[in-house]
Design a protein around this motif. Structure first.
Motif, PDB file in Angstrom:
ATOM      1  N   VAL A 318       2.520   3.911  -9.413  1.00  0.00           N
ATOM      2  CA  VAL A 318       2.187   4.604  -8.162  1.00  0.00           C
ATOM      3  C   VAL A 318       0.682   4.818  -8.062  1.00  0.00           C
ATOM      4  N   ALA A 319       0.061   5.182  -9.175  1.00  0.00           N
ATOM      5  CA  ALA A 319      -1.394   5.382  -9.166  1.00  0.00           C
ATOM      6  C   ALA A 319      -2.119   4.099  -8.776  1.00  0.00           C
ATOM      7  N   GLN A 320      -1.609   2.961  -9.214  1.00  0.00           N
ATOM      8  CA  GLN A 320      -2.217   1.685  -8.851  1.00  0.00           C
ATOM      9  C   GLN A 320      -2.187   1.468  -7.331  1.00  0.00           C
ATOM     10  N   THR A 321      -1.087   1.880  -6.681  1.00  0.00           N
ATOM     11  CA  THR A 321      -1.013   1.721  -5.222  1.00  0.00           C
ATOM     12  C   THR A 321      -2.007   2.650  -4.521  1.00  0.00           C
ATOM     13  N   VAL A 322      -2.210   3.832  -5.102  1.00  0.00           N
ATOM     14  CA  VAL A 322      -3.190   4.759  -4.525  1.00  0.00           C
ATOM     15  C   VAL A 322      -4.591   4.153  -4.598  1.00  0.00           C
ATOM     16  N   VAL A 323      -4.888   3.539  -5.739  1.00  0.00           N
ATOM     17  CA  VAL A 323      -6.189   2.877  -5.892  1.00  0.00           C
ATOM     18  C   VAL A 323      -6.317   1.729  -4.898  1.00  0.00           C
ATOM     19  N   THR A 324      -5.224   0.982  -4.699  1.00  0.00           N
ATOM     20  CA  THR A 324      -5.237  -0.104  -3.717  1.00  0.00           C
ATOM     21  C   THR A 324      -5.569   0.435  -2.327  1.00  0.00           C
ATOM     22  N   GLY A 325      -4.971   1.577  -1.988  1.00  0.00           N
ATOM     23  CA  GLY A 325      -5.254   2.191  -0.699  1.00  0.00           C
ATOM     24  C   GLY A 325      -6.704   2.615  -0.565  1.00  0.00           C
ATOM     25  N   LYS A 326      -7.292   3.092  -1.646  1.00  0.00           N
ATOM     26  CA  LYS A 326      -8.696   3.491  -1.619  1.00  0.00           C
ATOM     27  C   LYS A 326      -9.610   2.286  -1.422  1.00  0.00           C
ATOM     28  N   LEU A 327      -9.234   1.172  -2.035  1.00  0.00           N
ATOM     29  CA  LEU A 327     -10.074  -0.028  -1.962  1.00  0.00           C
ATOM     30  C   LEU A 327      -9.895  -0.810  -0.671  1.00  0.00           C
ATOM     31  N   HIS A 328      -8.642  -0.896  -0.194  1.00  0.00           N
ATOM     32  CA  HIS A 328      -8.351  -1.816   0.906  1.00  0.00           C
ATOM     33  C   HIS A 328      -7.726  -1.144   2.133  1.00  0.00           C
ATOM     34  N   GLY A 329      -7.599   0.168   2.101  1.00  0.00           N
ATOM     35  CA  GLY A 329      -7.081   0.872   3.256  1.00  0.00           C
ATOM     36  C   GLY A 329      -5.631   1.279   3.100  1.00  0.00           C
ATOM     37  N   PRO A 330      -5.182   2.269   3.904  1.00  0.00           N
ATOM     38  CA  PRO A 330      -3.826   2.810   3.752  1.00  0.00           C
ATOM     39  C   PRO A 330      -2.711   1.802   4.023  1.00  0.00           C
ATOM     40  N   SER A 331      -2.941   0.842   4.913  1.00  0.00           N
ATOM     41  CA  SER A 331      -1.890  -0.160   5.166  1.00  0.00           C
ATOM     42  C   SER A 331      -1.622  -0.993   3.923  1.00  0.00           C
ATOM     43  N   ALA A 332      -2.709  -1.371   3.221  1.00  0.00           N
ATOM     44  CA  ALA A 332      -2.553  -2.126   1.981  1.00  0.00           C
ATOM     45  C   ALA A 332      -1.878  -1.265   0.921  1.00  0.00           C
ATOM     46  N   GLY A 333      -2.206   0.027   0.911  1.00  0.00           N
ATOM     47  CA  GLY A 333      -1.558   0.928  -0.028  1.00  0.00           C
ATOM     48  C   GLY A 333      -0.072   1.040   0.229  1.00  0.00           C
ATOM     49  N   LEU A 334       0.302   1.161   1.501  1.00  0.00           N
ATOM     50  CA  LEU A 334       1.728   1.225   1.847  1.00  0.00           C
ATOM     51  C   LEU A 334       2.459  -0.052   1.462  1.00  0.00           C
ATOM     52  N   GLU A 335       1.833  -1.178   1.699  1.00  0.00           N
ATOM     53  CA  GLU A 335       2.450  -2.456   1.345  1.00  0.00           C
ATOM     54  C   GLU A 335       2.681  -2.545  -0.159  1.00  0.00           C
ATOM     55  N   ALA A 336       1.691  -2.107  -0.935  1.00  0.00           N
ATOM     56  CA  ALA A 336       1.847  -2.107  -2.391  1.00  0.00           C
ATOM     57  C   ALA A 336       2.945  -1.135  -2.810  1.00  0.00           C
ATOM     58  N   LEU A 337       3.015  -0.001  -2.123  1.00  0.00           N
ATOM     59  CA  LEU A 337       4.035   0.997  -2.444  1.00  0.00           C
ATOM     60  C   LEU A 337       5.426   0.473  -2.122  1.00  0.00           C
ATOM     61  N   ASP A 338       5.558  -0.211  -1.008  1.00  0.00           N
ATOM     62  CA  ASP A 338       6.852  -0.815  -0.656  1.00  0.00           C
ATOM     63  C   ASP A 338       7.280  -1.823  -1.721  1.00  0.00           C
ATOM     64  N   GLY A 339       6.286  -2.479  -2.311  1.00  0.00           N
ATOM     65  CA  GLY A 339       6.591  -3.492  -3.316  1.00  0.00           C
ATOM     66  C   GLY A 339       7.207  -2.926  -4.576  1.00  0.00           C
ATOM     67  N   ILE A 340       6.911  -1.659  -4.877  1.00  0.00           N
ATOM     68  CA  ILE A 340       7.476  -1.068  -6.094  1.00  0.00           C
ATOM     69  C   ILE A 340       8.617  -0.093  -5.804  1.00  0.00           C
ATOM     70  N   SER A 341       8.752   0.321  -4.535  1.00  0.00           N
ATOM     71  CA  SER A 341       9.770   1.326  -4.201  1.00  0.00           C
ATOM     72  C   SER A 341      11.181   0.840  -4.476  1.00  0.00           C
ATOM     73  N   ALA A 342      11.466  -0.398  -4.108  1.00  0.00           N
ATOM     74  CA  ALA A 342      12.821  -0.920  -4.299  1.00  0.00           C
ATOM     75  C   ALA A 342      13.208  -0.931  -5.769  1.00  0.00           C
ATOM     76  N   GLU A 343      12.240  -1.235  -6.603  1.00  0.00           N
ATOM     77  CA  GLU A 343      12.518  -1.301  -8.044  1.00  0.00           C
ATOM     78  C   GLU A 343      12.631   0.082  -8.667  1.00  0.00           C
ATOM     79  N   LEU A 344      11.789   1.026  -8.230  1.00  0.00           N
ATOM     80  CA  LEU A 344      11.743   2.337  -8.869  1.00  0.00           C
ATOM     81  C   LEU A 344      12.763   3.315  -8.301  1.00  0.00           C
ATOM     82  N   GLY A 345      13.261   3.064  -7.081  1.00  0.00           N
ATOM     83  CA  GLY A 345      14.267   3.944  -6.499  1.00  0.00           C
ATOM     84  C   GLY A 345      13.707   4.831  -5.408  1.00  0.00           C
ATOM     85  N   ALA A 346      14.630   5.474  -4.682  1.00  0.00           N
ATOM     86  CA  ALA A 346      14.253   6.257  -3.507  1.00  0.00           C
ATOM     87  C   ALA A 346      13.956   7.714  -3.821  1.00  0.00           C
ATOM     88  N   ASP A 347      14.218   8.149  -5.032  1.00  0.00           N
ATOM     89  CA  ASP A 347      14.073   9.573  -5.359  1.00  0.00           C
ATOM     90  C   ASP A 347      12.934   9.827  -6.343  1.00  0.00           C
TER      91      ASP A 347
END
Length: 399
Positions: A318-347
């Protein structure tokens, strides 16, 4: 709280592990030592308000606890066995009390104890953390964990596990378990900063460095603990969590930070990078803001990538996605977060917290408010909950 109660509480926080380790080392019975020390604290709360706080509270508590243990052992010897009562003599000057905490750590990490109990046992006995808080950290039942810890302490007593530092052959395996316990204390202190837990964790980490001066991860752990402890007065303000990049750098402890830097430099010089060193390097990058005034997100991106390769975890992902958002903007951060959400779960609480931040940056106020709500529902630490509630209130004001 009365002055006597405050004094007893201070001693409990500052000296519990040291007093317990000394008592347990003399008898080999951790449970008996815990009971005796609890009786001593109860006696202090009864007598100190009337008679005043003694000049040497540690010595007073040790004397009472030692007497309780001796009485109990004499009772057992008289009615249940012919065993001799162990010598419970202690130094007259309790300021010179030998520090047995390292020996107690080694006992808790003994191979005869179940591996999954090494860290909980160390957290409870050496750091004085309540079983309910340990259970919450490991997401297990407090009742079940308490029963297992009681059985583990009985095994230490019945098996006669020695309170001693093992030889060079047996040390590395136990050292790894101790690293995990000190790291867990760092985690507890991180979400609920406490001078006593933080200082104890830092003391133990430094003790391990002196015992294992050429082990890179011992040095890395000491650096990591120190970087965290250096920010202890800045992480929570007014009961509310303060994110690292928003902390007041003037509240950071320069001396502790300098110690951390020295430990990390020594670790890197040994040429065997590992998990604790990488995590410490991440903290060092954050703390460089005290000089530069900004955070090097590109460096953090590289370090989190290395951490995920070395020791993958939900927090690091999750921290990696936050860093992605800082570097490339919140849309890129959300995309990275979506990429790990399915694997890590909804809770996963941290996923919802990160999602809420990205959505707020995109001015998707309704979705951000919903995400903050989910993050709050899944959070357990009060300072974090207060921070998230404040952020949700800001978002709701925009709707």
């Amino acid at each position: 709280m009365t002055d006597a109660a405050r004094a007893a509480d201070r001693v409990a926080r500052d000296s519990y592990g040291r007093l317990l380790a000394f008592l347990a080392a003399r008898t080999g019975d951790i449970g008996l030592a815990e009971d005796a020390l609890a009786d001593a604290f109860a006696k202090a709360l009864e007598t100190w308000p009337r008679d005043g706080v003694p000049a040497n509270p540690d010595g007073w508590l040790m004397t009472v606890a030692r007497n309780r243990m001796t009485d109990r052992q004499r009772h057992v010897a008289r009615f249940h066995s012919n065993d001799e009562v162990p010598d419970m003599a202690a130094p007259e000057d309790m300021q010179t009390l030998p520090d047995k905490r390292l020996a107690l750590l080694m006992v808790c990490a003994h191979p005869a104890i179940a591996r999954d109990l090494h860290t909980p046992l160390m957290l409870q006995t050496v750091l004085g953390i309540e079983a309910r808080d340990i259970a919450r950290l490991f997401m297990v039942s407090p009742v079940a964990l308490t029963k297992r810890l009681v059985r583990a302490k009985a095994k230490v007593r019945d098996a006669g596990i020695p309170f001693a530092v093992p030889d060079a052959d047996g040390l590395p395996d136990r050292a790894e378990a101790i690293f995990e316990a000190v790291y867990a204390a760092h985690t507890v202190d991180w979400v609920a900063p406490s001078d006593s837990v933080g200082e104890e964790a830092l003391y133990l980490a430094d003790l391990l460095v002196r015992l294992l001066p050429d082990m890179p991860e011992a040095l890395g752990l000491a650096a990591l603990i120190a970087f965290g402890h250096a920010r202890r007065h800045a992480r929570v303000r007014g009961g509310v969590l303060v994110p690292t990049d928003a902390q007041d750098v003037t509240l950071w402890d320069c001396d502790v930070r300098a110690y951390a830097g020295r430990m990390l430099a020594r670790a890197f010089a040994l040429g065997a990078p590992g998990r604790f060193q990488i995590e410490a390097a991440i903290q060092q990058v954050h703390m460089a803001r005290a000089e530069t005034g900004e955070t090097d997100w590109a460096a953090l991106n590289q370090l989190y990538h290395a951490l995920l390769q070395s020791a993958p975890s939900v927090g690091a992902a999750v921290a990696q996605t936050v860093v992605t958002g800082k570097l490339h903007g919140p849309s890129a951060g959300l995309e990275a977060l979506d990429g790990i959400s399915a694997e890590l779960g909804a809770d996963v609480q941290s996923i919802w917290a990160a999602r809420a931040e990205f959505l707020a940056q995109l001015r998707a106020w309704d979705d951000a408010a919903h995400a903050y709500g989910r993050a709050i529902d899944l959070a357990t630490d009060v300072p974090l909950i207060r921070f998230l509630e404040a952020r949700k209130a800001e978002v709701l004001d925009r709707i």
